[in-house]
Design a protein around this motif. Structure first.
Motif, PDB file in Angstrom:
ATOM      1  N   ALA A 368      37.221  37.635  40.566  1.00  0.00           N
ATOM      2  CA  ALA A 368      37.748  37.712  39.205  1.00  0.00           C
ATOM      3  C   ALA A 368      38.184  36.336  38.737  1.00  0.00           C
ATOM      4  O   ALA A 368      38.421  35.432  39.539  1.00  0.00           O
ATOM      5  N   TRP A 376      34.796  38.817  35.481  1.00  0.00           N
ATOM      6  CA  TRP A 376      34.612  38.858  36.929  1.00  0.00           C
ATOM      7  C   TRP A 376      33.129  38.801  37.269  1.00  0.00           C
ATOM      8  O   TRP A 376      32.270  38.983  36.415  1.00  0.00           O
ATOM      9  N   HIS A 403      41.905  43.342  36.499  1.00  0.00           N
ATOM     10  CA  HIS A 403      41.983  42.349  37.565  1.00  0.00           C
ATOM     11  C   HIS A 403      42.087  43.076  38.906  1.00  0.00           C
ATOM     12  O   HIS A 403      42.026  44.302  38.965  1.00  0.00           O
ATOM     13  N   PHE A 423      40.013  48.752  40.986  1.00  0.00           N
ATOM     14  CA  PHE A 423      40.594  47.687  40.161  1.00  0.00           C
ATOM     15  C   PHE A 423      41.881  48.180  39.525  1.00  0.00           C
ATOM     16  O   PHE A 423      42.243  49.365  39.599  1.00  0.00           O
TER      17      PHE A 423
END
Length: 446
Positions: A368, A376, A403, A423
């Motif tokens: 990322a 990412w 992220h 995630f």
């Protein structure tokens, strides 16, 4: 003499194994001094200033890595250093290379030099692939957004590993974990994940020796988890720079190392193989990190360390990747100051996860970068040190500031195509991605 000064700066104050200047001091003088911006109406390539050094921190030299810095004098005499390329250049001249001081250097020295660095990735333009397309995987097809499974609302981070009991173990940050939630908000808590990517459940694990408090960078947080021979290992960030801990009872109690990585390795993660480290390529354990002290900054490269699996808790036993050898084999060193980059993406190396996919015999790195849009990339390689190629790359994933991307080893399909992407993120368009979020995806093989 000028080149020696450049070498001292490139090695972060270390000269042939002796720390002459502190790494903290070097980082300070090479940081943006925060003064008024340069007048680029007079010189479009004018750089920002550190303390006695000129910096490419904002990418004004578009084809030059952002970690580049320079000392300059009259008539375009210059000491030019690019740490991510291990490059030092000195020019002594009697005239400028163009009417604009810095623009002339950029066009007639910096850019030609980098073009001549065969095999060294250049700084990429916005939206461009940092590495060539994968020869094995032509792309990724993601399941619809509506199919994403979200649990543990209000918690993020989630480094994860496949343990000896068949379950996966993880750590959450800045939250309360799964239901029933903890009463106190933790910067570092633990959980067990039972089941597959569509029907899993999470169970919080309480640990008096492992839990930590404090929001954001003020609280210790796990950045990598790995089980080897029944022992659960954990890298912890936000502790100047990172520290190791381990548990022999599935995250209930933890022992902490008396040492830390104080050079680079600000957000380390383990290379995961199969259940309880089954299928590992050798007897070593591998650790990756962006090359810097912080988990909250985009850096230009990724570093790699290895240690024998019987000596994971011994700092003296760690070796660091330097560069590929003449035949592509990795060159290692015990001196962390001599570390090199195993992956380069200028200004785009942030938090990551790496796992081996046995069905396709490729190492997968999810990397990322912090651009507030969920930027990412997914990369693959035949060995832990590369060479890397691009499977998927986006500047905007469409889910806001996502992220903490992870690739849980247990959820890699035996057919080589199905994966589960774990995630977290921030609230976006009415959905709180600050959770344990799993999105199924299909690797499209060539």
């Amino acid at each position: 003499m000028a080149a020696r000064v450049g070498r001292l700066m490139l090695r972060k104050g270390n000269w042939q194994g002796k720390q002459i200047l502190s790494e903290k001091w070097i980082a300070g003088v090479l940081a943006d001094a925060g003064g008024p911006p340069p007048d680029r109406t007079k010189d479009r390539a004018a750089p920002r200033s550190g303390l006695c050094w000129w910096l490419n921190v904002d990418g004004v030299w578009k084809d030059v890595p952002r970690d580049a810095f320079a000392g300059a004098g009259a008539q375009n005499q210059i000491l030019f250093v690019v740490p991510s390329l291990d490059l030092i250049v000195v020019r002594f001249g009697r005239k400028n290379l163009g009417k604009q001081f810095w623009r002339g250097l950029e066009l007639h020295l910096f850019n030609p030099l980098l073009q001549a660095c065969a095999g060294k990735p250049k700084a990429v333009k916005r939206g461009a692939l940092p590495y060539p397309p994968s020869p094995v995987i032509r792309g990724v097809k993601f399941a619809p957004v509506a199919s994403i499974v979200r649990k543990a609302d209000g918690s993020d981070n989630w480094p994860i590993t496949w343990a000896d009991d068949g379950h996966q173990y993880t750590s959450y940050g800045d939250g309360w974990g799964f239901k029933p939630r903890t009463k106190e908000k933790l910067s570092q808590g633990f959980a067990k994940i039972v089941g597959g990517p569509e029907n899993f459940r999470g169970e919080n694990i309480r640990s008096g020796t492992g839990e930590r408090t404090g929001d954001g960078p003020k609280g210790a947080k796990a950045s990598g988890m790995l089980m080897v021979d029944g022992v659960l290992y954990m890298w912890v960030r936000n502790v100047k720079n990172s520290q190791l801990a381990w548990s022999t009872d599935h995250a209930k109690t933890w022992t902490w190392s008396k040492w830390k990585f104080t050079t680079s390795f600000g957000c380390p993660t383990f290379l995961n193989f199969g259940k309880n480290y089954a299928g590992a390529r050798d007897d070593y354990v591998y650790t990756y990190s962006q090359d810097g002290p912080s988990a909250y900054v985009n850096y230009d490269g990724v570093v790699l360390a290895r240690v024998h699996k019987s000596k994971i808790t011994e700092r003296k036993s760690y070796e660091f990747f330097v560069s590929p050898g003449a035949k592509g084999e990795p060159v290692w060193t015990r001196d962390i100051a001599k570390r090199g980059h195993v992956f380069v993406h200028p200004g785009r190396c942030y938090r990551m996860d790496v796992v081996y996919h046995p069905a396709i015999k490729r190492y997968l790195m999810v990397q990322a970068f912090h651009n507030l849009k969920g930027g990412w990339g997914l990369y693959d390689a035949p060995e832990p040190w590369g060479p890397w190629t691009t499977v998927h790359y986006t500047e905007d994933w469409g889910l806001g500031d996502t992220h903490g991307f992870r690739l849980p080893g247990k959820w890699l399909g035996k057919d080589g195509t199905t994966i589960g992407v774990l995630f977290s993120g921030r609230p976006h368009r009415g959905v709180n991605w600050d959770s344990f979020c799993v999105r199924k995806a299909t690797l499209q093989l060539r």
